[in-house]
Design a protein around this motif. Structure first.
Motif, PDB file in Angstrom:
ATOM      1  N   ILE A  12     119.402 -13.030  18.915  1.00  0.00           N
ATOM      2  CA  ILE A  12     119.380 -14.229  17.644  1.00  0.00           C
ATOM      3  C   ILE A  12     117.860 -14.722  17.737  1.00  0.00           C
ATOM      4  O   ILE A  12     117.406 -15.200  18.689  1.00  0.00           O
ATOM      5  N   PRO A  13     117.320 -14.828  16.631  1.00  0.00           N
ATOM      6  CA  PRO A  13     116.071 -15.570  16.572  1.00  0.00           C
ATOM      7  C   PRO A  13     116.179 -16.963  16.773  1.00  0.00           C
ATOM      8  O   PRO A  13     117.326 -17.504  16.394  1.00  0.00           O
ATOM      9  N   ARG A  14     115.281 -17.704  17.611  1.00  0.00           N
ATOM     10  CA  ARG A  14     115.129 -18.833  17.728  1.00  0.00           C
ATOM     11  C   ARG A  14     114.968 -19.846  16.421  1.00  0.00           C
ATOM     12  O   ARG A  14     113.821 -19.482  15.784  1.00  0.00           O
ATOM     13  N   LYS A  15     115.780 -20.448  15.922  1.00  0.00           N
ATOM     14  CA  LYS A  15     115.593 -21.161  14.779  1.00  0.00           C
ATOM     15  C   LYS A  15     115.510 -22.691  14.486  1.00  0.00           C
ATOM     16  O   LYS A  15     114.763 -23.565  13.928  1.00  0.00           O
ATOM     17  N   TYR A  16     116.363 -23.147  15.577  1.00  0.00           N
ATOM     18  CA  TYR A  16     116.479 -24.688  16.040  1.00  0.00           C
ATOM     19  C   TYR A  16     116.030 -25.011  17.395  1.00  0.00           C
ATOM     20  O   TYR A  16     116.456 -24.117  18.340  1.00  0.00           O
ATOM     21  N   ASP A  17     115.652 -25.976  17.653  1.00  0.00           N
ATOM     22  CA  ASP A  17     115.200 -26.633  18.889  1.00  0.00           C
ATOM     23  C   ASP A  17     116.429 -27.406  19.416  1.00  0.00           C
ATOM     24  O   ASP A  17     116.639 -27.429  20.676  1.00  0.00           O
ATOM     25  N   ASN A  18     117.325 -27.777  18.724  1.00  0.00           N
ATOM     26  CA  ASN A  18     118.761 -28.495  19.099  1.00  0.00           C
ATOM     27  C   ASN A  18     119.478 -27.285  19.374  1.00  0.00           C
ATOM     28  O   ASN A  18     120.034 -26.454  18.673  1.00  0.00           O
ATOM     29  N   PRO A  19     119.946 -27.383  20.734  1.00  0.00           N
ATOM     30  CA  PRO A  19     120.933 -26.267  21.030  1.00  0.00           C
ATOM     31  C   PRO A  19     122.248 -26.054  20.506  1.00  0.00           C
ATOM     32  O   PRO A  19     122.962 -25.196  20.124  1.00  0.00           O
ATOM     33  N   ILE A  20     122.890 -27.253  19.763  1.00  0.00           N
ATOM     34  CA  ILE A  20     123.958 -27.257  19.233  1.00  0.00           C
ATOM     35  C   ILE A  20     123.726 -26.703  17.764  1.00  0.00           C
ATOM     36  O   ILE A  20     124.437 -25.790  17.190  1.00  0.00           O
ATOM     37  N   ARG A  21     122.843 -27.039  17.069  1.00  0.00           N
ATOM     38  CA  ARG A  21     122.350 -26.204  15.744  1.00  0.00           C
ATOM     39  C   ARG A  21     122.065 -24.837  15.902  1.00  0.00           C
ATOM     40  O   ARG A  21     122.419 -24.100  15.318  1.00  0.00           O
ATOM     41  N   GLN A  22     121.353 -24.541  17.039  1.00  0.00           N
ATOM     42  CA  GLN A  22     121.024 -23.180  17.307  1.00  0.00           C
ATOM     43  C   GLN A  22     122.510 -22.326  17.488  1.00  0.00           C
ATOM     44  O   GLN A  22     122.555 -21.292  17.004  1.00  0.00           O
ATOM     45  N   ALA A  23     123.264 -22.985  18.352  1.00  0.00           N
ATOM     46  CA  ALA A  23     124.903 -22.354  18.368  1.00  0.00           C
ATOM     47  C   ALA A  23     125.351 -22.176  17.198  1.00  0.00           C
ATOM     48  O   ALA A  23     126.021 -21.051  16.894  1.00  0.00           O
ATOM     49  N   GLU A  24     125.321 -23.057  16.467  1.00  0.00           N
ATOM     50  CA  GLU A  24     126.062 -22.929  14.917  1.00  0.00           C
ATOM     51  C   GLU A  24     125.387 -22.015  14.407  1.00  0.00           C
ATOM     52  O   GLU A  24     126.161 -21.530  13.469  1.00  0.00           O
ATOM     53  N   PHE A  25     124.163 -21.866  14.246  1.00  0.00           N
ATOM     54  CA  PHE A  25     123.365 -21.012  13.641  1.00  0.00           C
ATOM     55  C   PHE A  25     123.840 -19.394  13.979  1.00  0.00           C
ATOM     56  O   PHE A  25     124.139 -18.648  13.320  1.00  0.00           O
ATOM     57  N   ALA A  26     123.759 -19.480  15.213  1.00  0.00           N
ATOM     58  CA  ALA A  26     124.260 -17.977  16.011  1.00  0.00           C
ATOM     59  C   ALA A  26     125.763 -17.542  15.565  1.00  0.00           C
ATOM     60  O   ALA A  26     125.948 -16.275  15.171  1.00  0.00           O
ATOM     61  N   TYR A  27     126.599 -18.632  15.740  1.00  0.00           N
ATOM     62  CA  TYR A  27     128.080 -18.272  15.535  1.00  0.00           C
ATOM     63  C   TYR A  27     128.025 -17.706  13.810  1.00  0.00           C
ATOM     64  O   TYR A  27     129.040 -17.161  13.432  1.00  0.00           O
ATOM     65  N   SER A  28     127.224 -18.370  12.842  1.00  0.00           N
ATOM     66  CA  SER A  28     127.265 -18.377  11.576  1.00  0.00           C
ATOM     67  C   SER A  28     126.862 -16.627  11.291  1.00  0.00           C
ATOM     68  O   SER A  28     127.149 -16.317  10.246  1.00  0.00           O
ATOM     69  N   LEU A  29     126.159 -16.217  12.015  1.00  0.00           N
ATOM     70  CA  LEU A  29     125.905 -14.814  11.990  1.00  0.00           C
ATOM     71  C   LEU A  29     126.960 -13.673  12.280  1.00  0.00           C
ATOM     72  O   LEU A  29     126.714 -12.680  12.158  1.00  0.00           O
ATOM     73  N   ILE A  30     128.108 -14.300  13.008  1.00  0.00           N
ATOM     74  CA  ILE A  30     129.111 -13.257  13.311  1.00  0.00           C
ATOM     75  C   ILE A  30     129.824 -12.922  12.304  1.00  0.00           C
ATOM     76  O   ILE A  30     130.195 -13.542  11.570  1.00  0.00           O
ATOM     77  N   LYS A  31     129.702 -11.460  12.213  1.00  0.00           N
ATOM     78  CA  LYS A  31     130.804 -10.867  11.007  1.00  0.00           C
ATOM     79  C   LYS A  31     131.964 -10.390  11.573  1.00  0.00           C
ATOM     80  O   LYS A  31     131.807  -9.570  12.534  1.00  0.00           O
ATOM     81  N   SER A  32     133.259 -10.490  11.198  1.00  0.00           N
ATOM     82  CA  SER A  32     134.561  -9.918  11.532  1.00  0.00           C
ATOM     83  C   SER A  32     134.533  -8.569  11.072  1.00  0.00           C
ATOM     84  O   SER A  32     134.252  -8.123  10.228  1.00  0.00           O
ATOM     85  N   GLU A  33     134.799  -7.577  12.164  1.00  0.00           N
ATOM     86  CA  GLU A  33     135.228  -6.244  12.018  1.00  0.00           C
ATOM     87  C   GLU A  33     136.618  -5.847  12.051  1.00  0.00           C
ATOM     88  O   GLU A  33     136.975  -4.832  12.033  1.00  0.00           O
ATOM     89  N   VAL A  34     137.466  -6.802  12.215  1.00  0.00           N
ATOM     90  CA  VAL A  34     138.749  -6.764  12.020  1.00  0.00           C
ATOM     91  C   VAL A  34     139.333  -6.526  10.710  1.00  0.00           C
ATOM     92  O   VAL A  34     139.047  -7.077   9.843  1.00  0.00           O
ATOM     93  N   SER A  35     140.232  -5.446  10.809  1.00  0.00           N
ATOM     94  CA  SER A  35     140.815  -5.027   9.252  1.00  0.00           C
ATOM     95  C   SER A  35     142.246  -5.320   9.625  1.00  0.00           C
ATOM     96  O   SER A  35     142.879  -5.372  10.395  1.00  0.00           O
TER      97      SER A  35
END
Length: 105
Positions: free
Chosen positions: A81-104
């Protein structure tokens, strides 16, 4: 006679499982330290009767065919995940937003 009834006849209050474990304890047959409480013949007869009753009551789990378990895919990977935020909470939120579900469904 049930295990519980047999235990009660000799003055013990025990569960079925407790009596079963006790009866299957090889120390009851005696060894260099413990005196024999059961003969090998008596122990064999008890085990044969227990197995006979287990089968008669449909509790013989060994006779059931093993059902193939469903495959559950638990492998998880994601790219760096590219570093987008200095705030670790915001960075974690960004990282989680990139997760796509592959569950059918």
């Amino acid at each position: 006679m049930s295990f519980i009834s047999a235990a009660a006849d000799v003055g013990l209050t025990m569960s079925h499982c407790g009596v079963k474990r006790m009866i299957q304890n090889k120390k009851l047959l005696g060894d260099s330290f413990y005196p024999a409480i059961l003969t090998e013949e008596t122990a064999r007869q008890i085990e044969e009767e227990r197995i006979r009753r287990e089968k008669a009551l449909g509790r013989d789990r060994r006779s059931h065919k093993m059902v193939e378990k469903a495959k559950v895919h638990t492998v998880f990977s994601m790219p760096r995940i590219p570093r987008k935020y200095d705030n670790p909470i915001r960075q974690a939120e960004f990282a989680y937003s990139l997760i796509k579900s592959e569950v059918s469904g």
